[in-house]
Motif scaffolding. Structure first.
Motif, PDB file in Angstrom:
ATOM      1  N   ASN A   3     -86.250 -91.798 -34.965  1.00 51.95           N
ATOM      2  CA  ASN A   3     -85.786 -90.508 -35.428  1.00 51.95           C
ATOM      3  C   ASN A   3     -86.984 -89.587 -35.512  1.00 51.95           C
ATOM      4  O   ASN A   3     -87.573 -89.360 -36.549  1.00 51.95           O
ATOM      5  CB  ASN A   3     -85.170 -90.707 -36.823  1.00 51.95           C
ATOM      6  N   ARG A   5     -89.522 -86.705 -35.793  1.00 46.72           N
ATOM      7  CA  ARG A   5     -89.604 -85.351 -36.312  1.00 46.72           C
ATOM      8  C   ARG A   5     -90.821 -84.634 -35.745  1.00 46.72           C
ATOM      9  O   ARG A   5     -91.021 -83.462 -35.970  1.00 46.72           O
ATOM     10  CB  ARG A   5     -89.674 -85.362 -37.839  1.00 46.72           C
ATOM     11  N   LYS A  85    -100.134 -85.365 -44.238  1.00 48.62           N
ATOM     12  CA  LYS A  85    -100.202 -84.423 -45.357  1.00 48.62           C
ATOM     13  C   LYS A  85     -99.819 -82.996 -44.967  1.00 48.62           C
ATOM     14  O   LYS A  85     -99.765 -82.131 -45.803  1.00 48.62           O
ATOM     15  CB  LYS A  85    -101.615 -84.422 -45.921  1.00 48.62           C
ATOM     16  N   GLY A  86     -99.628 -82.756 -43.751  1.00 48.61           N
ATOM     17  CA  GLY A  86     -99.190 -81.426 -43.389  1.00 48.61           C
ATOM     18  C   GLY A  86    -100.284 -80.370 -43.365  1.00 48.61           C
ATOM     19  O   GLY A  86    -100.010 -79.181 -43.389  1.00 48.61           O
TER      20      GLY A  86
ATOM     21  N   MET B  35     -96.344 -81.944 -48.930  1.00 48.60           N
ATOM     22  CA  MET B  35     -97.021 -83.220 -49.108  1.00 48.60           C
ATOM     23  C   MET B  35     -98.485 -83.015 -49.422  1.00 48.60           C
ATOM     24  O   MET B  35     -99.358 -83.500 -48.716  1.00 48.60           O
ATOM     25  CB  MET B  35     -96.882 -84.061 -47.832  1.00 48.60           C
ATOM     26  N   ILE B  40     -97.471 -86.296 -52.626  1.00 50.82           N
ATOM     27  CA  ILE B  40     -97.432 -87.687 -52.177  1.00 50.82           C
ATOM     28  C   ILE B  40     -97.403 -88.617 -53.367  1.00 50.82           C
ATOM     29  O   ILE B  40     -96.639 -89.591 -53.407  1.00 50.82           O
ATOM     30  CB  ILE B  40     -98.639 -88.000 -51.265  1.00 50.82           C
ATOM     31  N   ARG B  45     -93.131 -88.854 -49.801  1.00 49.02           N
ATOM     32  CA  ARG B  45     -92.886 -89.666 -48.598  1.00 49.02           C
ATOM     33  C   ARG B  45     -91.471 -90.186 -48.582  1.00 49.02           C
ATOM     34  O   ARG B  45     -90.795 -90.157 -47.556  1.00 49.02           O
ATOM     35  CB  ARG B  45     -93.864 -90.851 -48.549  1.00 49.02           C
ATOM     36  N   MET B  48     -89.093 -87.528 -47.710  1.00 44.42           N
ATOM     37  CA  MET B  48     -89.129 -87.263 -46.265  1.00 44.42           C
ATOM     38  C   MET B  48     -88.304 -88.294 -45.517  1.00 44.42           C
ATOM     39  O   MET B  48     -87.449 -87.958 -44.696  1.00 44.42           O
ATOM     40  CB  MET B  48     -90.585 -87.330 -45.796  1.00 44.42           C
ATOM     41  N   LEU B  52     -84.958 -87.830 -43.155  1.00 43.87           N
ATOM     42  CA  LEU B  52     -84.888 -88.314 -41.783  1.00 43.87           C
ATOM     43  C   LEU B  52     -83.695 -89.237 -41.593  1.00 43.87           C
ATOM     44  O   LEU B  52     -82.985 -89.173 -40.583  1.00 43.87           O
ATOM     45  CB  LEU B  52     -86.181 -89.031 -41.406  1.00 43.87           C
ATOM     46  N   ASN B  53     -83.443 -90.072 -42.599  1.00 42.61           N
ATOM     47  CA  ASN B  53     -82.293 -90.969 -42.504  1.00 42.61           C
ATOM     48  C   ASN B  53     -81.002 -90.194 -42.450  1.00 42.61           C
ATOM     49  O   ASN B  53     -80.086 -90.511 -41.687  1.00 42.61           O
ATOM     50  CB  ASN B  53     -82.257 -91.926 -43.705  1.00 42.61           C
ATOM     51  N   VAL B  65     -88.013 -81.108 -39.241  1.00 37.70           N
ATOM     52  CA  VAL B  65     -88.630 -81.517 -40.514  1.00 37.70           C
ATOM     53  C   VAL B  65     -90.129 -81.412 -40.336  1.00 37.70           C
ATOM     54  O   VAL B  65     -90.691 -82.046 -39.462  1.00 37.70           O
ATOM     55  CB  VAL B  65     -88.245 -82.963 -40.865  1.00 37.70           C
ATOM     56  N   VAL B  66     -90.760 -80.563 -41.151  1.00 35.30           N
ATOM     57  CA  VAL B  66     -92.214 -80.462 -41.062  1.00 35.30           C
ATOM     58  C   VAL B  66     -92.829 -80.715 -42.426  1.00 35.30           C
ATOM     59  O   VAL B  66     -92.153 -80.667 -43.431  1.00 35.30           O
ATOM     60  CB  VAL B  66     -92.686 -79.083 -40.553  1.00 35.30           C
ATOM     61  N   THR B  67     -94.083 -80.988 -42.399  1.00 32.63           N
ATOM     62  CA  THR B  67     -94.788 -81.179 -43.672  1.00 32.63           C
ATOM     63  C   THR B  67     -95.711 -80.000 -43.884  1.00 32.63           C
ATOM     64  O   THR B  67     -96.071 -79.298 -42.947  1.00 32.63           O
ATOM     65  CB  THR B  67     -95.630 -82.453 -43.633  1.00 32.63           C
TER      66      THR B  67
END
Lengths: 610, 127, 586
Positions: A3, A5, A85-86, B35, B40, B45, B48, B52-53, B65-67
């Motif tokens: 999946n 991202r 960590k982005g 994050m 964190i 995490r 996130m 995603l699931n 989806v971005v961090t």
């Protein structure tokens, strides 16, 4: 199930690969595994991004973050800081020269922002070794459209409306060429893709092949359909492009598996297949008749084109030969319409196919600019925009002198003319040509006589030797230029040079000879003062032609700053430097052989050229 | 796959649509999971992974989806910003896997903001 | 047909004719250097450039391969064209200043000295000007593709495959024929066909046998001719203007009815390679008499000069008599003519060179008119006469790495010493032999051979020209070795004998002869082959044998052999003999 991202697009064009980008890809995959991100982040290799001066390149999507000049040791930091960590790693981002703040997003970087991508539309977004990626971006839709809802004449008409002209250099209207081939007598015809990109410094075609080979294949199938009676196509790739050959072969194999090449494509009763043929290291084999001779197994030598190759080409059958970039534009023209393509560019092609330059062109920007790489821009953009906006201006703050367009057969265009729009006819009018799209930028530190000599040396070495004007004439021209740069030229030599150039242009057998004197002719026209300096004053204004330099030592600097370090004396091969340690040094002009070693070696810049 | 028919082109497009659209940076909805170190530590995490699931279970498309780094409000972590195309972003705070489920069902899939978990609508923009 | 204008002259030519040909029709000359009618125009010298004006556009093209179209206008001598030709000529002259065709063309176009020097200058007068004619002829006309271009650009040159002489080259000589500078030369080292008899130099498959041949026309040797081997080439037919070459020509068989035949089939020269000790065929400078005769001839390969194989004048020449004659191992007879021609050779060599001359003889046979006087004269000229047949010819050991000359070993019986004479050239006096096909001739005409192999005359003293077969005469060396005056005498006498018979119109014959009784003859033909005089012929239409009364000598062999008793002697039939016996006894 995976999946993802994140899509990590690693540039795997030849330039980045030779700079270890594949190792970076492996390191990325390792780090991702170590941090348990395999199900979230996918590492994809793509073709060339175009910004080759900044390679190896990594683009992190969907953020659109652009990383440049990467090393394998940078990978860990990227994974930990950015992926987890982005936080994008600032020091690895692109920072424009003379500025401090980096530009993180690719779409904001001026090099990319100013471009309009048609031929390079899939750049950096697909894995060239995976046909599904190409299909997902709309690939082979054009072929489907053509085979289901268009007749060959309709396809031909669309190309004619678009005003597409040969991107290999000749600028011959593609629609006219296809039509002539279609009308030629014979029921066995061929299409050829000319991928023998010979111009030094040109890599547009290589980029397209390494990044998006299917666009070329799709274009060829559509072309074969439009011309009719074409069952076999050939792609002639120069052997110096092993990666391109590999990717083409993979693409062809995958297309064959999917039935997109071979018998009964899409069940529409149309048969067509493609074979790859390799060149063997001759620039002249980029010339269409020499290329066809090479495919036939004969020596690669051109022949007279009074009977065109569309009537008698490969094995004397009607053959339509087009450049890689030309073929790559075809699927888009079919999908979005010829009118759309004609809306970009200059002039009007509705009455006269030569009436304008339509669509976009890929240029390879090289030389003394800040941003070197591949750019695709709409026709009609000025040279100034390309060099200064997209190219980021001249490196190290130097002054622009001239830009050479069209490869070694093109001419130099001085500053006074760089507001010229990029257009086939405009460039030819000033004595240069569009060529295959090479653009070499020179600055005040380049000697134009030396540049002309450099390009003439290339074409002279690549001359096939068949006809007298090119074989003997270019050698005589080169001899004269050698004389001039060695300080033995005379005024008569300049007259002779011009006369020889014009005679060779008029009487050569093929376009290699017909355009080899262009660099000399344009530099004589626009930079005659430099030639005269070489010939009359026996000086080279840019100090490039070392035989004309007079090397002197600035005594003050040598003594006070250099303290008579004696290094130059050790390097002088002619024993021309007189002096002792801790004392001032002098150069004896009688013995000095003008090699310039002392100039290069002095750590205090005490040696200058008068 | 064998010889393609014209319809197969669309099928292939669909199957790889997700990753291709990711590369194009295009998406209807953008979920930013903050994050920073605090995030964190607070369990961002897991948040996130939960998102995603959900995407996988619902086979949702066009969602990115971005961090990003720390949003600033460390006491309220884990934090997530949900941004619909052309709409103001919404910040959700103090999340766990259950709340993620609800937010995903209602806001992400159907566009209905879940006020009880939200902090604010809109955000500072750096000019 | 299309109408075009060349230099304001209108001319009509078929469509697609190259401008060059159209200009030829209009009487306008355009210079060419790489053009030849035999092959497709190559278009590389660019000298034939002309300006083609179509509508408003003018274009410089090569006239040798530009196809004409309706309405074009051509300028072959505009200022631009003259200038282009000047530059091209300057480029050529600077690179090949001494090549004749380049110089001539430069003169024609008014170029004297080029304005630049070429670093690749080749001063040879037979330099290759890279016109490509040899390569193209070999590939397209002959089909052998032996020559090709190698290397690129200024380094271009014509090469053989891998720079080696290949046996795929069929030695047709087409390349040498078309080469304008003489750079491509044909050197036949190993001649594959039947060697023409007097060859001392290379010959092509089509050649004129000798300058004194009658008629003096070329002849093709089918064994070496490419056309007969491959069906290709035909270069000779293409260049022959009156179209005189006919490959289909076959030997004609002509049947003529004659009453008398004169056999003058001549002789063959003894092949001296059978006598290995003289080195003929092994050493370079050992010649047979006929070969040396050819060398002396002013139309021969050296133009009459006496030269060794490497073109130098010999310092010493040895002439050896009796090679194959007076020799129990080969021919016991004397060949009669050799002594005199050997003296002639000596005299001519003395005349033409400063060589020392040695004659090795057994006896000097100077039998004819003026012959002895000639011999004396030669003795005065300082020819060295060594009485003693030479034993062998060997090669002297090389000195300073150079090939040695030849040594003749002999016994000089007049001074009683063994001698070893160093010479540069050896001439052998080969024996005169009967022709090798003399057996076939003999059977054809039913004549006999004497033990030495020459045809047998009827009487060695009183009838040397007739044979025992009536109507067949012999003359010349077919009968035995003789020189020219004797041959002429003998031949004249035979001719006179023949003419007397013809002029008389009737022949006197002996009444004793055989006769066939037609009713009894069964056509078995036993008698035909039995007759030693070939006097019986078989009549196909009647299917019976018939006796030629003029030839029959009445020997009676056929009478005895005839199984049907159809053959009788005229006047000696069984009935007649029995009647005679009856008359005598009763």
């Amino acid at each position: 199930m995976k999946n993802y991202r994140l899509q990590l697009m690693v540039c795997a064009g030849t330039a980045c690969v030779s700079n270890h980008s594949l190792e970076i890809k492996e390191a990325l995959e390792r780090e991702i595994k170590n941090h348990n991100l395999e199900n979230e982040a996918q590492v994809v290799q793509t073709g060339c991004n175009g910004f080759c001066g900044a390679g190896p390149i990594l683009v992190v999507q969907p953020d659109g973050i652009f990383y440049q000049l990467l090393k394998v040791t940078d990978v860990k930091q990227i994974v930990e800081e950015h992926l987890i960590k982005g936080r994008p790693v600032k020091k690895l981002l692109y920072t424009p020269p003379e500025e401090k703040t980096p530009i993180p997003k690719l779409s904001d970087i001026p090099f990319f922002a100013e471009q309009t991508l048609i031929a390079l539309r899939n750049r950096g977004l697909i894995d060239p070794e995976n046909i599904d990626d190409y299909i997902a971006r709309g690939g082979y839709k054009a072929l489907a459209k053509v085979l289901t809802s268009m007749t060959p004449d309709e396809v031909l008409n669309e190309i004619k409306i678009s005003g597409l002209r040969g991107r290999g250099g000749g600028g011959f209207p593609t629609g006219v060429k296809w039509e002539s081939c279609k009308k030629a007598h014979g029921d066995e015809k061929y299409v050829i893709c000319n991928a023998d990109e010979g111009d030094p410094g040109a890599f547009m075609d290589r980029s397209i092949i390494e990044g998006d080979p299917h666009s070329v294949i799709e274009g060829m199938i559509i072309g074969a359909y439009a011309i009719e009676n074409v069952k076999q196509g050939y792609i002639y790739v120069r052997m110096e492009y092993p990666l391109a050959i590999k990717r083409f072969q993979i693409a062809i194999n995958q297309a064959r598996e999917y039935g997109l090449l071979g018998q009964n494509i899409f069940d529409k009763g149309f048969d067509f297949d493609i074979e790859i043929r390799r060149g063997a290291g001759a620039f002249v084999c980029g010339e269409s008749t020499a290329l066809m001779a090479s495919i036939e197994g004969k020596p690669g030598e051109p022949r007279a084109k009074y009977i065109h190759t569309v009537e008698k080409g490969l094995w004397d059958k009607p053959t339509c030969l087009n450049n890689v970039e030309t073929w790559a534009n075809v699927p888009q023209i079919i999908l979005r319409g010829g009118k759309w393509f004609a809306s970009i560019g200059t002039g009007d092609v509705s009455e006269d196919p030569w009436g304008g330059s339509k669509g976009t062109k890929v240029f390879s920007l090289a030389g003394k600019v800040n941003n070197t790489g591949l750019v695709e821009v709409p026709m009609g953009i000025t040279l100034r925009d390309i060099i200064f906006r997209i190219g980021g201006g001249i490196r190290d703050g130097k002054k622009f002198k001239a830009v050479q367009t069209g490869g070694p057969s093109g001419g130099f265009i001085p500053e006074s003319l760089i507001d010229l729009p990029v257009d086939y006819e405009e460039l030819t009018k000033v004595g240069s040509m569009m060529g295959s799209g090479g653009m070499v930028v020179t600055d005040e530190d380049n000697c134009m006589v030396d540049m002309a000599k450099y390009f003439l040396a290339f074409t002279q070495a690549e001359s096939c030797g068949k006809c007298i004007p090119c074989r003997e004439g270019t050698k005589r021209m080169l001899d004269i230029l050698e004389k001039i740069t060695a300080g033995q030229g005379t005024e008569e030599d300049l007259v002779l040079l011009e006369e020889l150039s014009n005679a060779i242009v008029e009487s050569s057998l093929c376009a290699l000879g017909g355009s080899a004197p262009n660099p000399v002719l344009t530099t004589l026209k626009y930079f005659r003062d430099e030639y005269e300096a070489h010939v009359k004053d026996k000086k080279c204004p840019a100090h490039i032609c070392r035989q004309l330099n007079t090397y002197k030592i600035n005594e003050k600097i040598c003594l006070e700053i250099g303290h008579g370090c004696d290094v130059c004396k050790k390097y002088c091969p002619d024993g021309a430097i007189i002096g002792e340690r801790k004392k001032v040094h002098y150069i004896d002009p009688a013995k000095c052989g003008k090699c310039g070693a002392c100039y290069d070696v002095c750590n205090f810049n005490a040696i200058y050229i008068e | 796959m064998g010889k393609l028919k014209i319809e197969d082109l669309d099928k292939i497009s669909e199957s790889v649509r997700k990753r291709i659209s990711l590369r194009e940076g295009a998406g209807k909805v953008k979920i930013t999971v903050h994050m920073g170190t605090c995030g964190i530590a607070a369990g961002a995490r897991n948040v996130m992974t939960a998102f995603l699931n959900e995407i996988e279970i619902h086979n949702a498309k066009d969602i990115i989806v971005v961090t990003s780094g720390c949003a600033g409000l460390c006491s309220k972590e884990p934090m997530v910003t949900i941004e619909y195309e052309n709409q103001a972003p919404v910040k959700y705070i103090e999340l766990n896997e259950e709340k993620v489920k609800k937010i995903f069902d209602e806001h992400v899939l159907h566009g209905k903001i879940v006020p009880e978990y939200a902090l604010s609508i809109g955000s500072e923009r750096i000019q | 047909m299309v109408t075009i204008k060349i230099d304001d002259i209108e001319v009509q030519v078929p469509e697609d004719t190259p401008i060059l040909k159209a200009a030829e029709k209009a009487g306008i000359w355009i210079p060419t250097m790489c053009y030849n009618d035999l092959i497709e125009p190559y278009g590389v010298c660019r000298l034939c450039s002309v300006e083609v004006i179509r509508g408003k556009r003018s274009r410089v093209v090569t006239s040798c391969n530009y196809p004409v179209r309706e309405g074009i206008s051509v300028r072959t001598n505009s200022e631009k064209i003259k200038w282009i030709r000047k530059v091209i000529m300057e480029l050529m002259v600077s690179r090949w200043p001494n090549v004749k065709v380049v110089r001539e063309m430069a003169e024609k176009l008014g170029i004297e000295k080029p304005r630049f020097e070429s670093l690749e200058k080749d001063e040879a007068p037979d330099a290759c000007i890279l016109c490509g004619l040899c390569v193209n002829v070999c590939r397209d006309l002959v089909g052998a593709s032996i020559l090709g271009f190698a290397y690129r650009g200024i380094k271009r040159e014509v090469v053989l495959p891998f720079d080696e002489i290949t046996d795929k080259c069929i030695v047709c000589g087409a390349c040498a024929h078309v080469c304008p500078t003489g750079h491509v030369k044909m050197i036949v080292e190993d001649y594959k066909g039947k060697k023409p008899e007097f060859t001392l130099g290379p010959k092509t498959a089509i050649y004129v046998p000798s300058m004194q041949a009658v008629p003096r026309v070329p002849v093709i040797d089918p064994e070496s001719c490419i056309h007969f081997k491959t069906g290709g080439c035909e270069t000779c037919a293409k260049v022959c203007e009156p179209k005189a070459i006919n490959y289909e020509m076959k030997d004609e068989v002509v049947e003529i009815d004659v009453g008398q035949i004169l056999v003058a089939t001549g002789y063959d020269l003894f092949d001296a390679s059978q006598m290995a000790q003289y080195g003929y065929g092994r050493y370079d400078n050992v010649y047979s008499s006929l070969e040396f005769e050819m060398m002396l001839n002013s139309t021969g390969p050296t133009g009459g000069k006496v030269l060794t194989k490497d073109g130098k004048e010999p310092r010493a020449v040895g002439i050896i008599h009796c090679i194959g004659s007076r020799d129990t191992n080969y021919h016991p007879y004397c060949s009669r003519v050799c002594c005199m021609y050997a003296l002639k050779f000596a005299h001519l060599v003395h005349d033409r060179t400063n060589a020392a001359i040695y004659q090795f003889y057994i006896d000097m046979r100077a039998f004819g008119k003026g012959y002895e006087e000639f011999y004396s004269r030669l003795l005065d000229e300082g020819i060295n006469m060594i009485r003693g047949k030479a034993a062998e010819v060997v090669e002297a050991p090389p000195v300073n790495g150079q090939q040695g000359n030849l040594l003749i070993r002999c016994e000089d019986t007049l001074i009683g010493k063994f001698r070893e004479i160093p010479v540069d050239m050896v001439i052998l006096c080969n024996a005169i032999e009967p022709k090798r096909d003399s057996d076939i001739i003999r059977r054809l005409f039913s004549i006999s051979k004497s033990p030495d192999g020459f045809f047998l005359e009827r009487h060695p003293k009183l009838d040397p020209t007739a044979t025992t077969t009536d109507g067949v005469y012999i003359a010349g060396c077919a009968q035995g070795p003789k020189d020219i005056p004797d041959t002429v005498a003998q031949a004249s006498s035979a001719a006179a004998r023949i003419l007397t018979l013809i002029s008389r119109g009737e022949v006197e014959i002996d009444p004793v002869r055989a006769m066939v009784m037609d009713e009894y003859c069964s056509g078995c033909r036993i008698c035909n082959n039995l007759c030693p005089y070939g006097a019986i012929e078989f009549l196909e239409d009647k299917k019976i044998s018939h006796v030629n009364e003029a030839l029959c000598k009445g020997c009676g062999t056929c009478v005895a052999a005839c199984p049907s008793s159809a053959m009788t002697g005229q006047g000696f039939t069984d009935a007649q003999i029995l009647s005679e016996l009856e008359g005598l006894l009763i």
